[in-house]
Design a protein around this motif. Structure first.
Motif, PDB file in Angstrom:
ATOM      1  N   SER A 214       0.843  -1.199   0.000  1.00  0.00           N
ATOM      2  CA  SER A 214       0.000   0.000   0.000  1.00  0.00           C
ATOM      3  C   SER A 214       0.875   1.245   0.000  1.00  0.00           C
ATOM      4  O   SER A 214       2.048   1.192   0.376  1.00  0.00           O
ATOM      5  CB  SER A 214      -0.931   0.015   1.222  1.00  0.00           C
ATOM      6  OG  SER A 214      -0.179   0.188   2.421  1.00  0.00           O
ATOM      7  N   ASN A 217      -1.550   7.962  -2.760  1.00  0.00           N
ATOM      8  CA  ASN A 217      -1.633   8.441  -4.141  1.00  0.00           C
ATOM      9  C   ASN A 217      -1.444   9.954  -4.203  1.00  0.00           C
ATOM     10  O   ASN A 217      -1.115  10.596  -3.195  1.00  0.00           O
ATOM     11  CB  ASN A 217      -2.965   8.020  -4.777  1.00  0.00           C
ATOM     12  CG  ASN A 217      -4.159   8.540  -3.992  1.00  0.00           C
ATOM     13  OD1 ASN A 217      -4.041   9.517  -3.249  1.00  0.00           O
ATOM     14  ND2 ASN A 217      -5.303   7.894  -4.163  1.00  0.00           N
ATOM     15  N   VAL A 223      -3.833   3.679  -0.748  1.00  0.00           N
ATOM     16  CA  VAL A 223      -4.462   2.656  -1.574  1.00  0.00           C
ATOM     17  C   VAL A 223      -3.598   1.389  -1.585  1.00  0.00           C
ATOM     18  O   VAL A 223      -2.384   1.445  -1.392  1.00  0.00           O
ATOM     19  CB  VAL A 223      -4.651   3.159  -3.032  1.00  0.00           C
ATOM     20  CG1 VAL A 223      -5.645   4.300  -3.063  1.00  0.00           C
ATOM     21  CG2 VAL A 223      -3.319   3.586  -3.629  1.00  0.00           C
ATOM     22  N   LYS A 224      -4.255   0.277  -1.822  1.00  0.00           N
ATOM     23  CA  LYS A 224      -3.558  -1.020  -1.855  1.00  0.00           C
ATOM     24  C   LYS A 224      -3.376  -1.448  -3.309  1.00  0.00           C
ATOM     25  O   LYS A 224      -4.278  -1.295  -4.129  1.00  0.00           O
ATOM     26  CB  LYS A 224      -4.337  -2.072  -1.097  1.00  0.00           C
ATOM     27  CG  LYS A 224      -3.630  -3.425  -0.990  1.00  0.00           C
ATOM     28  CD  LYS A 224      -4.501  -4.435  -0.246  1.00  0.00           C
ATOM     29  CE  LYS A 224      -4.620  -4.079   1.224  1.00  0.00           C
ATOM     30  NZ  LYS A 224      -5.328  -5.143   1.974  1.00  0.00           N
ATOM     31  N   ASN A 225      -2.191  -2.001  -3.618  1.00  0.00           N
ATOM     32  CA  ASN A 225      -1.888  -2.448  -4.972  1.00  0.00           C
ATOM     33  C   ASN A 225      -1.245  -3.832  -4.953  1.00  0.00           C
ATOM     34  O   ASN A 225      -0.700  -4.267  -3.932  1.00  0.00           O
ATOM     35  CB  ASN A 225      -0.932  -1.474  -5.661  1.00  0.00           C
ATOM     36  CG  ASN A 225      -1.579  -0.146  -5.971  1.00  0.00           C
ATOM     37  OD1 ASN A 225      -2.301  -0.016  -6.942  1.00  0.00           O
ATOM     38  ND2 ASN A 225      -1.315   0.852  -5.119  1.00  0.00           N
ATOM     39  N   THR A 226      -1.294  -4.480  -6.125  1.00  0.00           N
ATOM     40  CA  THR A 226      -0.648  -5.785  -6.292  1.00  0.00           C
ATOM     41  C   THR A 226       0.223  -5.741  -7.535  1.00  0.00           C
ATOM     42  O   THR A 226      -0.199  -5.206  -8.577  1.00  0.00           O
ATOM     43  CB  THR A 226      -1.692  -6.915  -6.453  1.00  0.00           C
ATOM     44  OG1 THR A 226      -2.502  -6.977  -5.291  1.00  0.00           O
ATOM     45  CG2 THR A 226      -0.994  -8.262  -6.652  1.00  0.00           C
ATOM     46  N   ILE A 227       1.435  -6.294  -7.428  1.00  0.00           N
ATOM     47  CA  ILE A 227       2.335  -6.307  -8.584  1.00  0.00           C
ATOM     48  C   ILE A 227       2.948  -7.707  -8.702  1.00  0.00           C
ATOM     49  O   ILE A 227       3.222  -8.362  -7.680  1.00  0.00           O
ATOM     50  CB  ILE A 227       3.441  -5.236  -8.453  1.00  0.00           C
ATOM     51  CG1 ILE A 227       4.216  -5.095  -9.767  1.00  0.00           C
ATOM     52  CG2 ILE A 227       4.366  -5.538  -7.287  1.00  0.00           C
ATOM     53  CD1 ILE A 227       5.120  -3.871  -9.799  1.00  0.00           C
ATOM     54  N   ASP A 244       0.291  -5.027 -12.846  1.00  0.00           N
ATOM     55  CA  ASP A 244       0.011  -4.382 -11.568  1.00  0.00           C
ATOM     56  C   ASP A 244      -1.368  -3.795 -11.633  1.00  0.00           C
ATOM     57  O   ASP A 244      -1.931  -3.577 -12.714  1.00  0.00           O
ATOM     58  CB  ASP A 244       1.063  -3.312 -11.257  1.00  0.00           C
ATOM     59  CG  ASP A 244       1.093  -2.230 -12.318  1.00  0.00           C
ATOM     60  OD1 ASP A 244       0.279  -1.295 -12.207  1.00  0.00           O
ATOM     61  OD2 ASP A 244       1.938  -2.311 -13.243  1.00  0.00           O
ATOM     62  N   ASN A 245      -1.936  -3.578 -10.449  1.00  0.00           N
ATOM     63  CA  ASN A 245      -3.250  -2.946 -10.403  1.00  0.00           C
ATOM     64  C   ASN A 245      -3.435  -2.197  -9.089  1.00  0.00           C
ATOM     65  O   ASN A 245      -2.586  -2.262  -8.223  1.00  0.00           O
ATOM     66  CB  ASN A 245      -4.374  -3.994 -10.611  1.00  0.00           C
ATOM     67  CG  ASN A 245      -4.234  -5.178  -9.651  1.00  0.00           C
ATOM     68  OD1 ASN A 245      -4.080  -4.988  -8.455  1.00  0.00           O
ATOM     69  ND2 ASN A 245      -4.311  -6.382 -10.199  1.00  0.00           N
TER      70      ASN A 245
END
Length: 245
Positions: A214, A217, A223-227, A244-245
């Motif tokens: 996380s 922004n 915000v939480k993201n995944t890569i 990634d998103n």
């Protein structure tokens, strides 16, 4: 004859001690005469026994000494890490892991020149098999492969570079953290949530490393993201960022 001489020598020693207490019990007029005669007799009998039967006694001593030496050699050579689990083995420093594999080779009379092959074999099994397996069993698998075809271990993969990139603190993958932070609005806001990986053991072994994290922004919201990264197992380097998103 030898037993008779040993028995007579023992009786002489016994008579010597009895004579010190009461000389008349051993047929002597006084302690001085009793001590002189029986002590001298015990010495003479011992010398005669050793002179007449040296070979047999020497052979027995040599055999006993040889057996003790052989036993010590067997104990020194024996592999002492058989019950160590794969997870426990993997947690040890690399130098210690290599020493463990080397001691296995010594115990099995396998050339030391094969150390890297067996080390890689155990490394790969440590990454792909159950953590609770004991390394004695796993190294025996490697040995059977080697005996059947020595070149079979050439394809085994060393996972050290891959695993060394995982943080012992939070489990994150260091090269991937670097990539993530380089693309963040505020890298100081980075917080690791979870990292996992999936191994692909084909002609070119690689792994998909997934990190959830996380950060803030541009609007200051977290915000939480995944890569996901495609990683070369042998080098530990990132081949590509898949998404990634």
């Amino acid at each position: 004859m030898e037993n008779i001489l040993i028995f007579a020598s023992s009786l002489s020693v016994l008579a010597f001690w009895i004579g010190l207490i009461k000389p008349t019990w051993v047929g002597m007029p006084n302690r001085k005469r009793s001590s002189l005669i029986y002590f001298s007799l015990s010495i003479v009998l011992a010398v005669v026994t050793n002179y007449l039967f040296p070979t047999k006694k020497s052979a027995e001593e040599v055999a006993a000494a040889a057996e003790r030496s052989a036993q010590s050699a067997r104990e020194a050579k024996a592999f002492k890490h058989s019950t160590v689990t794969l997870s426990k083995y993997q947690s040890k420093p690399q130098a210690e892991r290599r020493d463990i594999v080397s001691s296995f080779l010594i115990s099995e009379d396998i050339p030391e020149s094969t150390l890297s092959k067996f080390y890689n074999c155990l490394s790969e099994y440590s990454a792909t098999k159950s953590d609770g397996l004991q390394i004695g069993l796993v190294l025996d698998w490697c040995k059977k492969e080697y005996v059947k075809d020595p070149s079979s271990l050439d394809a085994r993969m060393n996972f050290d570079n891959f695993f060394d990139n995982f943080s012992r603190w939070d489990g994150s993958y260091t090269p991937l953290v670097t990539v993530i932070k380089s693309g963040m609005n505020d890298e100081d806001s980075y917080k690791h949530v979870k990292t996992s990986y999936r191994l692909i053991m084909n002609d070119k072994p690689h792994a998909f490393v997934t990190t959830i994290f996380s950060g803030t922004n541009a609007f200051g919201g977290r915000v939480k993201n995944t890569i996901i990264a495609d990683v070369d197992i042998k080098t530990g380097r990132i081949i590509d960022i898949l998404g990634d998103n």
